[in-house]
Design a protein around this motif. Structure first.
Motif, PDB file in Angstrom:
ATOM      1  N   LYS A  63       3.306   3.001  -2.305  1.00 14.45           N
ATOM      2  CA  LYS A  63       2.824   1.627  -2.432  1.00 14.45           C
ATOM      3  C   LYS A  63       1.793   1.247  -1.376  1.00 14.45           C
ATOM      4  O   LYS A  63       0.864   0.488  -1.652  1.00 14.45           O
ATOM      5  N   PHE A  64       1.945   1.780  -0.155  1.00 14.15           N
ATOM      6  CA  PHE A  64       1.075   1.372   0.938  1.00 14.15           C
ATOM      7  C   PHE A  64       0.241   2.516   1.514  1.00 14.15           C
ATOM      8  O   PHE A  64      -0.983   2.486   1.464  1.00 14.15           O
ATOM      9  N   ASP A  65       0.901   3.529   2.078  1.00 13.38           N
ATOM     10  CA  ASP A  65       0.186   4.547   2.845  1.00 13.38           C
ATOM     11  C   ASP A  65      -0.952   5.207   2.058  1.00 13.38           C
ATOM     12  O   ASP A  65      -2.096   5.249   2.520  1.00 13.38           O
ATOM     13  N   TYR A  66      -0.624   5.762   0.894  1.00 13.22           N
ATOM     14  CA  TYR A  66      -1.640   6.463   0.112  1.00 13.22           C
ATOM     15  C   TYR A  66      -2.789   5.537  -0.263  1.00 13.22           C
ATOM     16  O   TYR A  66      -3.970   5.883  -0.075  1.00 13.22           O
ATOM     17  N   LYS A  67      -2.478   4.372  -0.765  1.00 12.40           N
ATOM     18  CA  LYS A  67      -3.525   3.454  -1.222  1.00 12.40           C
ATOM     19  C   LYS A  67      -4.413   2.993  -0.072  1.00 12.40           C
ATOM     20  O   LYS A  67      -5.638   2.914  -0.202  1.00 12.40           O
ATOM     21  N   ILE A  68      -3.796   2.677   1.062  1.00  8.08           N
ATOM     22  CA  ILE A  68      -4.581   2.186   2.201  1.00  8.08           C
ATOM     23  C   ILE A  68      -5.481   3.285   2.751  1.00  8.08           C
ATOM     24  O   ILE A  68      -6.662   3.046   3.055  1.00  8.08           O
ATOM     25  N   ILE A  69      -4.953   4.507   2.882  1.00  8.12           N
ATOM     26  CA  ILE A  69      -5.759   5.618   3.380  1.00  8.12           C
ATOM     27  C   ILE A  69      -6.919   5.906   2.439  1.00  8.12           C
ATOM     28  O   ILE A  69      -8.062   6.097   2.872  1.00  8.12           O
ATOM     29  N   GLU A  71      -8.416   3.839   0.333  1.00  2.00           N
ATOM     30  CA  GLU A  71      -9.396   2.758   0.408  1.00  2.00           C
ATOM     31  C   GLU A  71     -10.204   2.815   1.700  1.00  2.00           C
ATOM     32  O   GLU A  71     -11.414   2.570   1.707  1.00  2.00           O
ATOM     33  N   GLN A  72      -9.533   3.151   2.812  1.00  2.00           N
ATOM     34  CA  GLN A  72     -10.224   3.194   4.091  1.00  2.00           C
ATOM     35  C   GLN A  72     -11.199   4.371   4.156  1.00  2.00           C
ATOM     36  O   GLN A  72     -12.300   4.234   4.703  1.00  2.00           O
ATOM     37  N   VAL A  73     -10.820   5.516   3.596  1.00  6.02           N
ATOM     38  CA  VAL A  73     -11.734   6.660   3.551  1.00  6.02           C
ATOM     39  C   VAL A  73     -12.984   6.306   2.748  1.00  6.02           C
ATOM     40  O   VAL A  73     -14.118   6.608   3.161  1.00  6.02           O
ATOM     41  N   LEU A  74     -12.798   5.660   1.627  1.00  2.00           N
ATOM     42  CA  LEU A  74     -13.941   5.230   0.817  1.00  2.00           C
ATOM     43  C   LEU A  74     -14.836   4.273   1.598  1.00  2.00           C
ATOM     44  O   LEU A  74     -16.065   4.388   1.584  1.00  2.00           O
ATOM     45  N   LYS A  75     -14.221   3.353   2.302  1.00  3.50           N
ATOM     46  CA  LYS A  75     -14.974   2.372   3.084  1.00  3.50           C
ATOM     47  C   LYS A  75     -15.777   3.036   4.194  1.00  3.50           C
ATOM     48  O   LYS A  75     -16.948   2.714   4.418  1.00  3.50           O
ATOM     49  N   LEU A  76     -15.142   3.987   4.882  1.00  5.44           N
ATOM     50  CA  LEU A  76     -15.793   4.636   6.025  1.00  5.44           C
ATOM     51  C   LEU A  76     -16.885   5.622   5.610  1.00  5.44           C
ATOM     52  O   LEU A  76     -17.729   5.987   6.431  1.00  5.44           O
ATOM     53  N   GLU A 294      -1.336   1.487  10.729  1.00  2.00           N
ATOM     54  CA  GLU A 294      -1.153   2.926  10.888  1.00  2.00           C
ATOM     55  C   GLU A 294      -2.035   3.711   9.929  1.00  2.00           C
ATOM     56  O   GLU A 294      -2.721   4.674  10.333  1.00  2.00           O
ATOM     57  N   ALA A 295      -2.023   3.331   8.666  1.00  3.55           N
ATOM     58  CA  ALA A 295      -2.769   4.080   7.656  1.00  3.55           C
ATOM     59  C   ALA A 295      -4.278   3.965   7.869  1.00  3.55           C
ATOM     60  O   ALA A 295      -5.011   4.951   7.736  1.00  3.55           O
ATOM     61  N   SER A 296      -4.756   2.778   8.208  1.00  2.83           N
ATOM     62  CA  SER A 296      -6.192   2.595   8.446  1.00  2.83           C
ATOM     63  C   SER A 296      -6.658   3.422   9.635  1.00  2.83           C
ATOM     64  O   SER A 296      -7.713   4.065   9.592  1.00  2.83           O
ATOM     65  N   ILE A 353       1.921  -7.908   2.974  1.00  2.00           N
ATOM     66  CA  ILE A 353       2.784  -6.856   2.444  1.00  2.00           C
ATOM     67  C   ILE A 353       3.518  -7.394   1.217  1.00  2.00           C
ATOM     68  O   ILE A 353       3.593  -6.727   0.182  1.00  2.00           O
ATOM     69  N   TYR A 354       4.041  -8.608   1.338  1.00  2.85           N
ATOM     70  CA  TYR A 354       4.669  -9.299   0.216  1.00  2.85           C
ATOM     71  C   TYR A 354       4.211 -10.750   0.204  1.00  2.85           C
ATOM     72  O   TYR A 354       3.794 -11.291   1.232  1.00  2.85           O
ATOM     73  N   THR A 355       4.323 -11.356  -0.957  1.00  3.42           N
ATOM     74  CA  THR A 355       4.084 -12.789  -1.073  1.00  3.42           C
ATOM     75  C   THR A 355       5.430 -13.512  -1.089  1.00  3.42           C
ATOM     76  O   THR A 355       6.473 -12.892  -1.333  1.00  3.42           O
ATOM     77  N   VAL A 356       5.400 -14.806  -0.835  1.00  2.96           N
ATOM     78  CA  VAL A 356       6.626 -15.597  -0.907  1.00  2.96           C
ATOM     79  C   VAL A 356       7.210 -15.498  -2.310  1.00  2.96           C
ATOM     80  O   VAL A 356       8.436 -15.412  -2.483  1.00  2.96           O
TER      81      VAL A 356
END
Length: 374
Positions: A63-69, A71-76, A294-296, A353-356
């Motif tokens: 849900k978080f680690d893979y997607k964030i990494i 997206e950040q690789v693409l951005k960089l 951490e992932a970024s 991370i979550y919404t209300v």
């Protein structure tokens, strides 16, 4: 065991334990170290980052680690980079095959979160022999890794242990707890345990201690059932649970056994169901770890390493750690926050991370309203 700057550790521990609501420190690019980088400075943005994650039982990885990494690789890399992703699903042999495939495919750099920190070493060596840098992600792998990024794992255990002692009150020293640790093949689990024991020793009675194979809640449930038989349900004043999956199994087992009120139970990872249990009062606390941070940072480290940008890489790895096979590994240790009903808005909600709405579903609306979460 990790080694690091003890002055920084004392500072972070003081902040975390005083209110259990510290502000996450930013990953500044200020201080420089002296790492040996062999990556080519001519490598451009058309790079491939290999990402090996350990399992799917913990929802954070998919849900978080893979997607964030990704997206950040693409951005960089201005959209030119790619992430080659594989999940071992808690199978160390499978992860070694996945790593070998990435070596065969000639990825530019590998981020590995090891299922088994010892057995992965031979795969790390093969990658290094092929000229591929390897960065240990979240768990400290053995072998010739180039760098390591994770949370301050001993601090995680210290925050958990201190919270549990505090929840037990003035007479904690006479009260019995159960200690439900993580997987014996995960080096992080040993650090969580060591940190927790430093806070629990001589402050509570540890009546029963278990290591949870594969972090599997099914195994945790079986161990908790044995603890109840050994110690007696009414004699269990609290439970140190190393993560939220174990905490959930512990709480379910206690309820099934007929407990009238769930005693304080710790956790880690701030999974959605754990946040809801905290709001409801079934789980006392969790540990919030900023996966985006951490992932970024891991993605930044990987891209800087393979592009030969030593200054940026050094600035991202200002800590040092040691594994059984290597000393003074360049590292970044991200601080953590103890999560209770007092700081849900300042942590998982503030960091998106979550919404209300996700947290306060129908079964939890009344509990959310009671703590002013709406």
């Amino acid at each position: 065991m990790n080694t690091r700057n003890t002055g920084l550790r004392r500072t972070v521990i003081t902040l975390a334990s005083s209110a259990m609501a510290i502000t996450l420190a930013g990953c500044g690019v200020g201080g420089l170290g002296g790492t040996d980088t062999k990556a080519s400075p001519t490598k451009g943005d058309d790079i491939t980052v290999g990402l090996l994650l350990p399992e799917k039982e913990n929802t954070r990885y998919e849900k978080f680690d893979y997607k964030i990494i990704r997206e950040q690789v693409l951005k960089l890399t201005e959209g030119k980079g790619a992430v080659d992703y594989a999940n071992a699903e808690q199978d160390a042999a499978k992860q070694l095959r996945q790593l070998q495939q990435m070596v065969d495919d000639k990825v530019d750099v590998i981020l590995v979160d090891a299922v088994d920190s010892v057995s992965i070493a031979k795969g790390v060596r093969k990658a290094k022999d092929a000229g591929i840098p390897v960065i240990a992600y979240d768990r400290l792998a053995q072998g010739p890794i180039d760098a390591y990024i994770s949370f301050d794992n001993e601090l995680v255990g210290q925050v958990q242990g201190k919270a549990l002692v505090g929840a037990l009150g003035a007479n904690a020293a006479s009260k019995k707890i159960i200690m439900m640790n993580g997987s014996p093949t995960d080096p992080n689990a040993a650090q969580f345990k060591a940190g927790a024991q430093s806070e629990l020793k001589d402050k509570v009675i540890i009546s029963s201690t278990w290591d949870t194979k594969d972090w599997n809640p099914v195994n945790a449930k079986a161990n908790m059932e044995k603890s109840i038989q050994k110690v007696g349900l009414s004699n269990i004043a609290g439970v140190y649970a190393a993560n939220d999956g174990i905490a959930g199994a512990v709480i379910d087992t206690l309820k099934t056994a007929g407990v009238s009120k769930v005693p304080p139970v710790t956790g880690q990872d701030s999974e959605l169901i754990a946040v809801q249990r905290i709001i409801k009062g079934d789980q006392y606390m969790s540990v919030y770890k900023s996966y985006p941070q951490e992932a970024s940072a891991a993605a930044e480290m990987a891209v800087a390493k393979v592009q030969g940008r030593s200054i940026e890489f050094d600035a991202l790895t200002r800590d040092k750690v040691s594994s059984p096979t290597n000393k003074d590994i360049p590292a970044q240790l991200v601080p953590v926050v103890g999560l209770t009903t007092d700081n849900i808005e300042d942590t998982v909600i503030q960091d998106s991370i979550y919404t209300v709405k996700q947290i306060c579903t129908a079964p939890y609306k009344a509990a959310c309203a009671a703590i002013g979460l709406k």
